[in-house]
Design a protein around this motif. Structure first.
Motif, short mmCIF file in Angstrom:
data_model
loop_
_atom_site.label_atom_id
_atom_site.label_comp_id
_atom_site.label_asym_id
_atom_site.label_seq_id
_atom_site.Cartn_x
_atom_site.Cartn_y
_atom_site.Cartn_z
N VAL A 4 0.87 -1.17 0.00
CA VAL A 4 0.00 0.00 0.00
C VAL A 4 0.91 1.23 0.00
O VAL A 4 1.76 1.38 0.88
N TYR A 5 0.73 2.08 -1.01
CA TYR A 5 1.50 3.31 -1.12
C TYR A 5 0.68 4.47 -0.58
O TYR A 5 -0.48 4.64 -0.95
N LEU A 6 1.30 5.24 0.29
CA LEU A 6 0.61 6.35 0.96
C LEU A 6 1.19 7.68 0.49
O LEU A 6 2.41 7.83 0.38
N PRO A 7 0.32 8.67 0.24
CA PRO A 7 0.81 9.97 -0.22
C PRO A 7 1.47 10.75 0.91
O PRO A 7 1.21 10.51 2.10
N THR A 8 2.29 11.69 0.54
CA THR A 8 3.03 12.49 1.51
C THR A 8 2.15 13.10 2.61
O THR A 8 2.51 13.03 3.78
N PRO A 9 0.97 13.67 2.30
CA PRO A 9 0.17 14.28 3.37
C PRO A 9 -0.28 13.29 4.46
O PRO A 9 -0.53 13.71 5.59
N LEU A 10 -0.37 12.01 4.14
CA LEU A 10 -0.80 11.03 5.15
C LEU A 10 0.36 10.42 5.92
O LEU A 10 0.16 9.77 6.95
N ARG A 11 1.56 10.66 5.48
CA ARG A 11 2.73 10.03 6.12
C ARG A 11 2.98 10.54 7.53
O ARG A 11 3.63 9.88 8.33
N GLU A 80 -0.52 -3.89 -5.94
CA GLU A 80 -0.13 -2.60 -5.41
C GLU A 80 -1.38 -1.74 -5.23
O GLU A 80 -2.15 -1.57 -6.18
N ILE A 81 -1.58 -1.24 -4.02
CA ILE A 81 -2.69 -0.34 -3.71
C ILE A 81 -2.10 1.05 -3.51
O ILE A 81 -1.16 1.21 -2.73
N SER A 82 -2.65 2.02 -4.20
CA SER A 82 -2.18 3.40 -4.06
C SER A 82 -3.32 4.27 -3.57
O SER A 82 -4.43 4.21 -4.12
#
Length: 90
Positions: A4-11, A80-82
């Motif tokens: 699962v790929y997470l965007p910068t704002p959620l990191r 892959e989940i984005s």
């Protein structure tokens, strides 16, 4: 395990992690697992009825889940989940 790929704002909610692994069988299960592991993530991803917010796009292998089976979209170990928030501006 699926990635699962997470965007910068959620990191900020995932201790800086851009990618996490999941053994979940559907997108819904993967999101629920992430929400349990990372407090505060649910409020960012879901609306008050528990649905994925309209401005949050979730992709499985490059295809948006709304074009597949929604949150019930199956997830295999090689997938892959984005999670991609919509961009606004002009």
């Amino acid at each position: 395990m699926a990635q699962v790929y997470l965007p910068t704002p959620l990191r900020r909610l995932t201790n800086g992690r851009a990618r996490v692994l999941t053994a979940s069988g559907t997108v819904e299960e993967a999101l629920t697992e992430l929400e349990r592991e990372f407090p505060g993530l649910r409020e960012q991803l879901r609306d008050s009825s528990g649905e994925v917010r309209g401005f949050i796009n979730v992709f499985v292998n490059g295809t948006e889940i709304r074009q597949l089976q929604g949150a019930a979209t199956p997830v295999r170990a090689s997938d892959e989940i984005s999670i991609v928030p919509a961009m606004a501006g002009g």
